[in-house]
Design a protein around this motif. Structure first.
Motif, PDB file in Angstrom:
ATOM      1  N   LEU A  22       0.819  -1.205   0.000  1.00 52.36           N
ATOM      2  CA  LEU A  22       0.000   0.000   0.000  1.00 52.36           C
ATOM      3  C   LEU A  22       0.860   1.266   0.000  1.00 52.36           C
ATOM      4  O   LEU A  22       0.360   2.354   0.283  1.00 52.36           O
ATOM      5  CB  LEU A  22      -0.929   0.013   1.220  1.00 52.36           C
ATOM      6  N   THR A  23       2.133   1.135  -0.331  1.00 52.04           N
ATOM      7  CA  THR A  23       3.022   2.293  -0.270  1.00 52.04           C
ATOM      8  C   THR A  23       2.649   3.387  -1.265  1.00 52.04           C
ATOM      9  O   THR A  23       2.951   4.554  -1.038  1.00 52.04           O
ATOM     10  CB  THR A  23       4.495   1.887  -0.476  1.00 52.04           C
ATOM     11  N   GLN A  24       1.982   3.030  -2.363  1.00 49.35           N
ATOM     12  CA  GLN A  24       1.582   4.007  -3.373  1.00 49.35           C
ATOM     13  C   GLN A  24       0.081   4.253  -3.394  1.00 49.35           C
ATOM     14  O   GLN A  24      -0.425   4.934  -4.285  1.00 49.35           O
ATOM     15  CB  GLN A  24       2.029   3.531  -4.771  1.00 49.35           C
ATOM     16  N   VAL A  25      -0.636   3.704  -2.419  1.00 49.87           N
ATOM     17  CA  VAL A  25      -2.095   3.756  -2.421  1.00 49.87           C
ATOM     18  C   VAL A  25      -2.605   5.198  -2.359  1.00 49.87           C
ATOM     19  O   VAL A  25      -2.007   6.055  -1.711  1.00 49.87           O
ATOM     20  CB  VAL A  25      -2.689   2.917  -1.262  1.00 49.87           C
ATOM     21  N   THR A  26      -3.694   5.428  -3.068  1.00 53.80           N
ATOM     22  CA  THR A  26      -4.383   6.709  -3.007  1.00 53.80           C
ATOM     23  C   THR A  26      -5.876   6.448  -2.846  1.00 53.80           C
ATOM     24  O   THR A  26      -6.398   5.466  -3.365  1.00 53.80           O
ATOM     25  CB  THR A  26      -4.164   7.556  -4.280  1.00 53.80           C
ATOM     26  N   MET A  27      -6.526   7.329  -2.119  1.00 47.51           N
ATOM     27  CA  MET A  27      -7.967   7.228  -1.985  1.00 47.51           C
ATOM     28  C   MET A  27      -8.590   8.019  -3.129  1.00 47.51           C
ATOM     29  O   MET A  27      -8.200   9.152  -3.400  1.00 47.51           O
ATOM     30  CB  MET A  27      -8.454   7.774  -0.645  1.00 47.51           C
ATOM     31  N   THR A  28      -9.535   7.416  -3.808  1.00 46.01           N
ATOM     32  CA  THR A  28     -10.182   8.054  -4.953  1.00 46.01           C
ATOM     33  C   THR A  28     -11.317   8.965  -4.478  1.00 46.01           C
ATOM     34  O   THR A  28     -11.686   8.947  -3.305  1.00 46.01           O
ATOM     35  CB  THR A  28     -10.761   6.991  -5.907  1.00 46.01           C
ATOM     36  N   THR A  29     -11.875   9.707  -5.406  1.00 49.49           N
ATOM     37  CA  THR A  29     -13.029  10.541  -5.059  1.00 49.49           C
ATOM     38  C   THR A  29     -14.219   9.672  -4.652  1.00 49.49           C
ATOM     39  O   THR A  29     -15.005  10.067  -3.793  1.00 49.49           O
ATOM     40  CB  THR A  29     -13.429  11.468  -6.231  1.00 49.49           C
ATOM     41  N   PHE A  30     -14.329   8.472  -5.241  1.00 50.32           N
ATOM     42  CA  PHE A  30     -15.394   7.545  -4.838  1.00 50.32           C
ATOM     43  C   PHE A  30     -15.192   7.106  -3.392  1.00 50.32           C
ATOM     44  O   PHE A  30     -16.148   6.995  -2.631  1.00 50.32           O
ATOM     45  CB  PHE A  30     -15.440   6.321  -5.745  1.00 50.32           C
ATOM     46  N   GLY A  31     -13.936   6.849  -3.021  1.00 49.78           N
ATOM     47  CA  GLY A  31     -13.614   6.479  -1.648  1.00 49.78           C
ATOM     48  C   GLY A  31     -13.909   7.605  -0.678  1.00 49.78           C
ATOM     49  O   GLY A  31     -14.461   7.385   0.403  1.00 49.78           O
ATOM     50  N   GLU A  32     -13.555   8.824  -1.071  1.00 47.74           N
ATOM     51  CA  GLU A  32     -13.833   9.983  -0.228  1.00 47.74           C
ATOM     52  C   GLU A  32     -15.338  10.183  -0.056  1.00 47.74           C
ATOM     53  O   GLU A  32     -15.817  10.458   1.048  1.00 47.74           O
ATOM     54  CB  GLU A  32     -13.197  11.237  -0.819  1.00 47.74           C
ATOM     55  N   ARG A  33     -16.071  10.028  -1.138  1.00 51.33           N
ATOM     56  CA  ARG A  33     -17.523  10.182  -1.083  1.00 51.33           C
ATOM     57  C   ARG A  33     -18.146   9.105  -0.192  1.00 51.33           C
ATOM     58  O   ARG A  33     -19.015   9.393   0.631  1.00 51.33           O
ATOM     59  CB  ARG A  33     -18.126  10.120  -2.485  1.00 51.33           C
ATOM     60  N   PHE A  34     -17.712   7.851  -0.372  1.00 54.67           N
ATOM     61  CA  PHE A  34     -18.221   6.750   0.444  1.00 54.67           C
ATOM     62  C   PHE A  34     -17.947   7.018   1.925  1.00 54.67           C
ATOM     63  O   PHE A  34     -18.830   6.856   2.768  1.00 54.67           O
ATOM     64  CB  PHE A  34     -17.587   5.430   0.006  1.00 54.67           C
ATOM     65  N   LEU A  35     -16.736   7.434   2.241  1.00 57.86           N
ATOM     66  CA  LEU A  35     -16.371   7.718   3.629  1.00 57.86           C
ATOM     67  C   LEU A  35     -17.249   8.830   4.194  1.00 57.86           C
ATOM     68  O   LEU A  35     -17.787   8.700   5.299  1.00 57.86           O
ATOM     69  CB  LEU A  35     -14.890   8.106   3.715  1.00 57.86           C
ATOM     70  N   THR A  36     -17.418   9.900   3.457  1.00 55.46           N
ATOM     71  CA  THR A  36     -18.231  11.030   3.907  1.00 55.46           C
ATOM     72  C   THR A  36     -19.685  10.621   4.133  1.00 55.46           C
ATOM     73  O   THR A  36     -20.285  10.958   5.161  1.00 55.46           O
ATOM     74  CB  THR A  36     -18.169  12.188   2.888  1.00 55.46           C
ATOM     75  N   GLU A  37     -20.247   9.880   3.179  1.00 60.77           N
ATOM     76  CA  GLU A  37     -21.642   9.457   3.292  1.00 60.77           C
ATOM     77  C   GLU A  37     -21.866   8.523   4.465  1.00 60.77           C
ATOM     78  O   GLU A  37     -22.871   8.620   5.172  1.00 60.77           O
ATOM     79  CB  GLU A  37     -22.105   8.784   1.999  1.00 60.77           C
TER      80      GLU A  37
END
Length: 87
Positions: A69-84
Motif C-alpha cells: 500500500l506504499t503508493q495507495v491513493t484514496m479516490t473521489t469515490f472512496g472519499e464520497r463513500f467515507l463522507t456518506e
C-alpha cells in the motif's frame, strides 16, 4: 469489527495520511488482501499491489504473500463513500 467498519477505518487512515496494515485490525493477511482487493474493485482506492505466492513458480498455492500500500491513493469515490457513511 465488521468488514464495513474496517473499510471505513482504512479509508479514514488513508485520508489522514497513514498506511494501515493487517495487524492493526487483528486479521490475517488473506482476509486483509480480500478487503483491499474489494476496496480497489469498488474504486475506493487506487495503486494497490497484492502479491500472491501463486505468482511465483516456486509456490503452488494461491495464498497472499504481501499487500503493498506504499503508493495507495484514496479516490473521489472512496472519499464520497467515507463522507456518506460517517454522517
Amino acid at each position: 469489527m465488521e468488514n464495513k467498519e474496517i473499510i471505513l477505518n482504512i479509508l479514514n487512515e488513508l485520508k489522514n495520511g497513514h498506511i494501515p496494515v493487517h495487524t492493526d485490525y487483528n486479521i490475517n493477511l488473506d482476509i486483509w488482501a480480500d478487503l483491499i482487493e474489494y476496496m480497489h474493485d469498488r474504486t475506493y482506492i487506487a495503486d494497490v499491489t497484492i502479491y500472491w505466492f501463486g505468482d511465483d513458480d516456486t509456490y503452488n498455492d494461491e495464498r497472499v504473500h504481501s499487500v503493498d500500500l506504499t503508493q495507495v491513493t484514496m479516490t473521489t469515490f472512496g472519499e464520497r463513500f467515507l463522507t456518506e457513511e460517517m454522517n
